[in-house]
Write a protein that holds these residues in place. Structure first.
Motif, PDB file in Angstrom:
ATOM      1  N   GLY A 175       0.812  -1.209   0.000  1.00 27.15           N
ATOM      2  CA  GLY A 175       0.000   0.000   0.000  1.00 27.15           C
ATOM      3  C   GLY A 175       0.846   1.259   0.000  1.00 27.15           C
ATOM      4  N   ALA A 176       1.910   1.272   0.813  1.00 30.22           N
ATOM      5  CA  ALA A 176       2.782   2.444   0.876  1.00 30.22           C
ATOM      6  C   ALA A 176       3.513   2.647  -0.449  1.00 30.22           C
ATOM      7  CB  ALA A 176       3.784   2.278   2.018  1.00 30.22           C
ATOM      8  N   ILE A 177       4.012   1.560  -1.037  1.00 27.33           N
ATOM      9  CA  ILE A 177       4.724   1.654  -2.321  1.00 27.33           C
ATOM     10  C   ILE A 177       3.803   2.186  -3.410  1.00 27.33           C
ATOM     11  CG2 ILE A 177       5.780   0.277  -4.158  1.00 27.33           C
ATOM     12  CD1 ILE A 177       6.831  -1.582  -1.885  1.00 27.33           C
ATOM     13  N   GLN A 178       2.587   1.659  -3.457  1.00 29.09           N
ATOM     14  CA  GLN A 178       1.627   2.098  -4.473  1.00 29.09           C
ATOM     15  C   GLN A 178       1.301   3.575  -4.324  1.00 29.09           C
ATOM     16  OE1 GLN A 178      -1.870  -0.389  -5.174  1.00 29.09           O
ATOM     17  NE2 GLN A 178      -3.141   1.432  -5.362  1.00 29.09           N
ATOM     18  N   SER A 179       1.053   4.019  -3.086  1.00 28.71           N
ATOM     19  CA  SER A 179       0.705   5.427  -2.855  1.00 28.71           C
ATOM     20  C   SER A 179       1.858   6.346  -3.226  1.00 28.71           C
ATOM     21  CB  SER A 179       0.311   5.632  -1.389  1.00 28.71           C
ATOM     22  OG  SER A 179      -0.877   4.929  -1.076  1.00 28.71           O
ATOM     23  N   LEU A 180       3.088   5.968  -2.868  1.00 26.93           N
ATOM     24  CA  LEU A 180       4.248   6.801  -3.173  1.00 26.93           C
ATOM     25  C   LEU A 180       4.472   6.921  -4.675  1.00 26.93           C
ATOM     26  CD1 LEU A 180       6.675   5.493  -0.405  1.00 26.93           C
ATOM     27  CD2 LEU A 180       5.773   7.819  -0.572  1.00 26.93           C
ATOM     28  N   PHE A 181       4.356   5.784  -5.385  1.00 28.29           N
ATOM     29  CA  PHE A 181       4.614   5.822  -6.823  1.00 28.29           C
ATOM     30  C   PHE A 181       3.496   6.546  -7.564  1.00 28.29           C
ATOM     31  CE2 PHE A 181       4.738   4.421 -11.183  1.00 28.29           C
ATOM     32  CZ  PHE A 181       6.086   4.398 -11.469  1.00 28.29           C
ATOM     33  N   GLU A 182       2.248   6.185  -7.283  1.00 24.46           N
ATOM     34  CA  GLU A 182       1.143   6.799  -8.013  1.00 24.46           C
ATOM     35  C   GLU A 182       1.011   8.284  -7.673  1.00 24.46           C
ATOM     36  OE1 GLU A 182      -2.577   4.785  -8.414  1.00 24.46           O
ATOM     37  OE2 GLU A 182      -1.680   2.837  -8.018  1.00 24.46           O
ATOM     38  N   GLY A 183       1.293   8.651  -6.417  1.00 19.11           N
ATOM     39  CA  GLY A 183       1.273  10.067  -6.062  1.00 19.11           C
ATOM     40  C   GLY A 183       2.282  10.851  -6.868  1.00 19.11           C
ATOM     41  N   SER A 184       3.483  10.299  -7.015  1.00 21.58           N
ATOM     42  CA  SER A 184       4.512  10.945  -7.835  1.00 21.58           C
ATOM     43  C   SER A 184       4.092  10.991  -9.300  1.00 21.58           C
ATOM     44  CB  SER A 184       5.837  10.187  -7.695  1.00 21.58           C
ATOM     45  OG  SER A 184       6.260  10.153  -6.347  1.00 21.58           O
ATOM     46  N   VAL A 187       6.732   3.538 -15.480  1.00 14.89           N
ATOM     47  CA  VAL A 187       5.293   3.425 -15.228  1.00 14.89           C
ATOM     48  C   VAL A 187       4.729   2.182 -15.926  1.00 14.89           C
ATOM     49  CG1 VAL A 187       3.042   4.505 -15.629  1.00 14.89           C
ATOM     50  CG2 VAL A 187       4.987   5.904 -14.878  1.00 14.89           C
ATOM     51  N   GLY A 188       5.186   1.947 -17.168  1.00  9.68           N
ATOM     52  CA  GLY A 188       4.734   0.770 -17.907  1.00  9.68           C
ATOM     53  C   GLY A 188       5.137  -0.539 -17.239  1.00  9.68           C
ATOM     54  N   ILE A 189       6.300  -0.559 -16.593  1.00  9.74           N
ATOM     55  CA  ILE A 189       6.716  -1.754 -15.850  1.00  9.74           C
ATOM     56  C   ILE A 189       5.954  -1.866 -14.537  1.00  9.74           C
ATOM     57  CG2 ILE A 189       8.683  -2.911 -14.748  1.00  9.74           C
ATOM     58  CD1 ILE A 189      10.522  -1.501 -16.713  1.00  9.74           C
ATOM     59  N   PHE A 190       5.685  -0.723 -13.915  1.00  9.90           N
ATOM     60  CA  PHE A 190       5.056  -0.703 -12.589  1.00  9.90           C
ATOM     61  C   PHE A 190       3.691  -1.366 -12.573  1.00  9.90           C
ATOM     62  CE2 PHE A 190       1.955   1.523  -9.886  1.00  9.90           C
ATOM     63  CZ  PHE A 190       2.477   1.274  -8.626  1.00  9.90           C
ATOM     64  N   TRP A 191       2.818  -1.016 -13.534  1.00  5.33           N
ATOM     65  CA  TRP A 191       1.428  -1.468 -13.453  1.00  5.33           C
ATOM     66  C   TRP A 191       1.291  -2.990 -13.441  1.00  5.33           C
ATOM     67  CZ3 TRP A 191      -1.918   1.500 -11.431  1.00  5.33           C
ATOM     68  CH2 TRP A 191      -1.937   2.874 -11.666  1.00  5.33           C
ATOM     69  N   PRO A 192       1.782  -3.729 -14.451  1.00  5.71           N
ATOM     70  CA  PRO A 192       1.597  -5.192 -14.401  1.00  5.71           C
ATOM     71  C   PRO A 192       2.362  -5.835 -13.245  1.00  5.71           C
ATOM     72  CG  PRO A 192       3.040  -4.597 -16.222  1.00  5.71           C
ATOM     73  CD  PRO A 192       2.471  -3.316 -15.685  1.00  5.71           C
ATOM     74  N   SER A 193       3.498  -5.271 -12.867  1.00  6.08           N
ATOM     75  CA  SER A 193       4.280  -5.836 -11.770  1.00  6.08           C
ATOM     76  C   SER A 193       3.564  -5.652 -10.440  1.00  6.08           C
ATOM     77  CB  SER A 193       5.671  -5.194 -11.720  1.00  6.08           C
ATOM     78  OG  SER A 193       6.364  -5.376 -12.932  1.00  6.08           O
ATOM     79  N   MET A 194       2.970  -4.469 -10.228  1.00  4.86           N
ATOM     80  CA  MET A 194       2.204  -4.236  -9.001  1.00  4.86           C
ATOM     81  C   MET A 194       0.959  -5.116  -8.962  1.00  4.86           C
ATOM     82  SD  MET A 194       1.689  -2.850  -6.112  1.00  4.86           S
ATOM     83  CE  MET A 194       3.018  -1.664  -5.978  1.00  4.86           C
ATOM     84  N   PHE A 230      -5.680   1.574  -0.173  1.00  4.45           N
ATOM     85  CA  PHE A 230      -4.397   2.060  -0.666  1.00  4.45           C
ATOM     86  C   PHE A 230      -4.525   3.425  -1.333  1.00  4.45           C
ATOM     87  CE2 PHE A 230      -2.527  -2.476  -1.451  1.00  4.45           C
ATOM     88  CZ  PHE A 230      -2.489  -2.665  -0.080  1.00  4.45           C
ATOM     89  N   ARG A 231      -5.688   3.703  -1.928  1.00  2.00           N
ATOM     90  CA  ARG A 231      -5.868   4.936  -2.688  1.00  2.00           C
ATOM     91  C   ARG A 231      -6.197   6.139  -1.802  1.00  2.00           C
ATOM     92  NH1 ARG A 231      -5.863   4.415  -7.922  1.00  2.00           N
ATOM     93  NH2 ARG A 231      -6.947   6.388  -8.223  1.00  2.00           N
ATOM     94  N   ILE A 232      -6.499   5.910  -0.513  1.00  2.00           N
ATOM     95  CA  ILE A 232      -6.827   7.036   0.377  1.00  2.00           C
ATOM     96  C   ILE A 232      -5.641   7.986   0.530  1.00  2.00           C
ATOM     97  CG2 ILE A 232      -7.437   7.676   2.743  1.00  2.00           C
ATOM     98  CD1 ILE A 232      -9.244   5.221   2.834  1.00  2.00           C
ATOM     99  N   PRO A 233      -4.452   7.500   0.957  1.00  2.00           N
ATOM    100  CA  PRO A 233      -3.315   8.441   1.052  1.00  2.00           C
ATOM    101  C   PRO A 233      -2.923   9.026  -0.298  1.00  2.00           C
ATOM    102  CG  PRO A 233      -2.584   6.167   1.385  1.00  2.00           C
ATOM    103  CD  PRO A 233      -4.076   6.153   1.416  1.00  2.00           C
ATOM    104  N   LEU A 234      -3.101   8.243  -1.372  1.00  2.00           N
ATOM    105  CA  LEU A 234      -2.795   8.751  -2.707  1.00  2.00           C
ATOM    106  C   LEU A 234      -3.657   9.964  -3.032  1.00  2.00           C
ATOM    107  CD1 LEU A 234      -1.880   8.659  -5.722  1.00  2.00           C
ATOM    108  CD2 LEU A 234      -3.625   6.914  -6.068  1.00  2.00           C
ATOM    109  N   ASN A 235      -4.966   9.854  -2.808  1.00  4.47           N
ATOM    110  CA  ASN A 235      -5.873  10.944  -3.151  1.00  4.47           C
ATOM    111  C   ASN A 235      -5.665  12.160  -2.240  1.00  4.47           C
ATOM    112  OD1 ASN A 235      -7.557   9.945  -5.396  1.00  4.47           O
ATOM    113  ND2 ASN A 235      -8.155   8.365  -3.962  1.00  4.47           N
TER     114      ASN A 235
END
Length: 461
Positions: A253-262, A365-372, A392-397
Motif C-alpha cells: 500500500g505504501a509503495i503504491q501510494s508513493l509511486f502513483e502520487g509521484s 510506469v509501464g513496468i510498474f502497473w503489471p508488476s504491481m 491504498f488509494r486514500i493516502p494517494l488521493n
C-alpha cells in the motif's frame, strides 16, 4: 514540428517493435485455448474501459476553460474528483467485494457515462456532480476490474503464473496503444472534424456502453466475502486488520501510494517543465510519445514476468531507483544549464534532456502497473481485495489533493525533488518487501539428512 520529437518517437517505436518481434520461447508461456479466450475477452473489455477514460483526459481542463471557468474554479473541480475517489472509494470497493465485482464493473460504466453526460452543461454544480461521479468511477476502475479478473482466473483453475500474461497485455494495450489511438481520435473529433471539446466525452460514453454490454453478456459474477452477516463496517475492520497484521500488505500500500502520487504529480508538472518560457511544444505528440514509452515498459515487464528470475520483488527496486533519478533531471538541468531567455521559442537543450528523462519515467510506469498487479494478486487476501485496494488509494488521493491545492505555492524544482524522494523511499520499501518475502519462503527439506536419521532409528515392533 521539430525533428527531435520525430527522432524520439521513431526510436521508441523501433525499440518496442524489436522487443515484441524478438520474443522467444523463454519470453512466452504455453497456455490453453480456454485461457486465451478468457484473456482476450478481459483485454477487450479493459481496453474499452481505458478508451473511455483516455478520451476524456486531454480535454477536461480545456472544456472547463471553454465554459469560462478560471484556474481556481477548475482546480476545485479537479480536487472534487480526487476527493470523491478518496471518500467514496473504500465504500464502493467494499460493496464490490460484498455485492459482486461484475456489478461493480457495470456500476463503473454507468457512473462514468453519467459523468460524460454532465459535460454538456456549463453549470458549475452540474459539472461538480460529474466530477464526483468520475471520482467514484475511477475508484472502481482501479479495483473492481482487477479483483474480478483475479477471482475469476482462480475460479476457472488456470495456472497462477498465467495472470502475469493478462496483466502485461492489458497494460500494453490499455495504457499504451489505446491511449495513443484515443489521443489521436480525440484530436480528430475536436480539431479536424470540428465537433467541439465535448465530443470526446460523447465518444467515451459510447465505448463505455459497448464495454458494459460485453460485461453483462459474457462475464459471470464473483464475490470477495460471501458471508451475509458482515456489514460494511465489519468489512472495513477486516481490511484494516489484514493491512495491520501483514507487513507485506502494508508495504504494498505504501509503495503504491508513493509511486502513483509521484506519477499524478508528474502529470501536472511535465508541461511547465518542458516550456518554462512558454516554448511552443506539441502537447499531443509528446503525450503520444510518453504513452509509447509506457508501452516499452509493459513490453519489458511481460518478458520479466514470464521468467522465474529475477523475481518481481527484486527488479522493482531498480525500477523505482531509475524513476527517482529521472525526476531529478529538472533539478539538475536547472542548476547545470543556463535558463533560456527566449520567449515562445523552440524547445531548449535542457528541454530535450527532460523529454528523454520523462520517457524513462514513463517506461518505469509501464513496468510498474503489471508488476504491481502481480504482487497484489500474491499478497492481498481474496475476501477483501477491492476494499484493501481502495484503502491504498486514500493516502494517494489526499496527496494529490494537497498538491493541486498548493501547485502554485512551491517552485517546480521542489515538487520534482519531493517526487524523487518519494520514489527512492518506494525503492527502500520494495527492498524490505523482498526481504520479508524471502524470509517467509518455505525452506527445502534436507532429504539426505532425513533419510540417514530414519535409517539410524531402531525399528520397534
Amino acid at each position: 514540428m521539430e525533428l527531435f520529437y520525430f527522432l524520439v518517437f521513431g526510436a521508441l517505436t523501433a525499440v518496442v517493435a524489436a522487443l515484441e518481434l524478438s520474443k522467444t520461447g523463454k519470453d512466452r508461456m504455453n497456455t490453453s485455448s480456454a485461457f486465451n479466450a478468457f484473456k482476450n475477452n478481459y483485454i477487450l473489455v479493459y481496453s474499452l474501459m481505458m478508451a473511455g477514460d483516455w478520451l476524456q483526459g486531454p480535454y477536461v481542463y480545456y472544456l472547463y476553460s471553454q465554459y469560462g471557468f478560471g484556474k481556481g474554479d477548475i482546480g476545485q473541480l479537479f480536487i472534487a474528483g480526487f476527493g470523491s475517489s478518496m471518500l467514496f472509494g473504500t465504500i464502493v470497493g467494499s460493496l464490490a467485494d460484498k455485492q459482486g465485482r461484475k456489478r461493480a464493473c457495470v456500476t463503473y460504466c454507468i457512473a462514468y457515462i453519467l459523468s460524460c453526460i454532465t459535460k454538456h452543461s456549463p453549470e458549475y454544480k452540474v459539472l461538480m456532480l460529474g466530477r464526483i461521479l468520475g471520482g467514484i468511477a475511477t475508484s472502481l476502475l482501479f479495483s473492481a476490474f482487477e479483483s474480478w479478473l483475479v477471482a475469476e482466473h482462480n475460479k476457472r483453475g488456470f495456472e497462477q503464473q498465467w495472470l502475469s500474461i493478462t496483466f502485461s497485455k492489458a497494460i500494453f494495450l490499455g495504457n499504451g496503444l489505446v491511449a495513443i489511438v484515443s489521443g489521436l481520435f480525440g484530436n480528430l473529433l475536436v480539431d479536424t472534424l470540428g465537433f467541439g471539446p465535448v465530443s470526446p466525452f460523447d465518444a467515451a460514453a459510447c465505448f463505455l456502453a459497448i464495454g458494459m454490454a460485453i460485461i453483462m453478456s459474457s462475464w459471470s459474477e464473483n464475490y470477495g466475502d460471501p458471508s451475509e452477516n458482515k456489514d460494511l463496517l465489519a468489512q472495513f475492520k477486516a481490511a484494516a486488520v489484514a493491512i495491520a497484521s501483514d507487513e507485506k500488505i502494508a508495504l504494498l500500500g505504501a509503495i503504491q501510494s508513493l509511486f502513483e502520487g509521484s506519477m499524478y504529480t508528474f502529470v501536472f508538472l511535465w508541461t511547465p517543465a518542458l516550456s518554462p518560457n512558454e516554448e511552443e511544444i506539441p502537447h499531443g505528440f509528446i503525450f503520444a510519445t510518453f504513452m509509447l514509452a509506457s508501452m516499452l515498459g509493459s513490453s519489458i515487464a511481460s518478458r520479466l514476468l514470464a521468467r522465474s528470475s529475477p523475481k518481481v520483488e527484486s527488479y522493482m527496486q531498480i525500477v523505482f531507483v531509475i524513476s527517482s533519478a529521472s525526476l531529478l533531471l529538472p533539478i539538475l538541468t536547472n542548476f547545470l544549464t543556463a535558463p533560456s531567455k527566449v520567449k515562445r521559442g523552440s524547445i531548449s537543450f535542457s528541454g530535450c534532456i527532460l523529454v528523454a528523462g520523462f520517457c524513462a519515467f514513463e517506461a518505469c510506469v509501464g513496468i510498474f502497473w503489471p508488476s504491481m498487479m502481480k504482487m497484489r494478486s500474491q499478497y492481498i487476501p481474496e475476501e477483501a481485495r477491492s476494499t484493501i485496494m481502495n484503502f491504498f488509494r486514500i493516502p494517494l488521493n489526499i496527496f494529490v489533493c494537497v498538491v493541486l491545492y498548493n501547485v502554485d505555492a512551491f517552485p517546480m524544482t521542489v515538487m520534482f525533488g519531493m517526487c524523487s524522494i518519494f520514489l527512492f523511499v518506494a525503492a527502500v520499501l520494495q527492498w524490505r518487501l523482498m526481504m520479508i518475502a524471502e524470509s517467509q519462503k518455505p525452506k527445502p527439506q534436507d532429504w539426505t539428512a532425513l533419510e540417514r536419521s530414519t535409517e539410524a532409528e531402531p525399528l520397534h515392533i
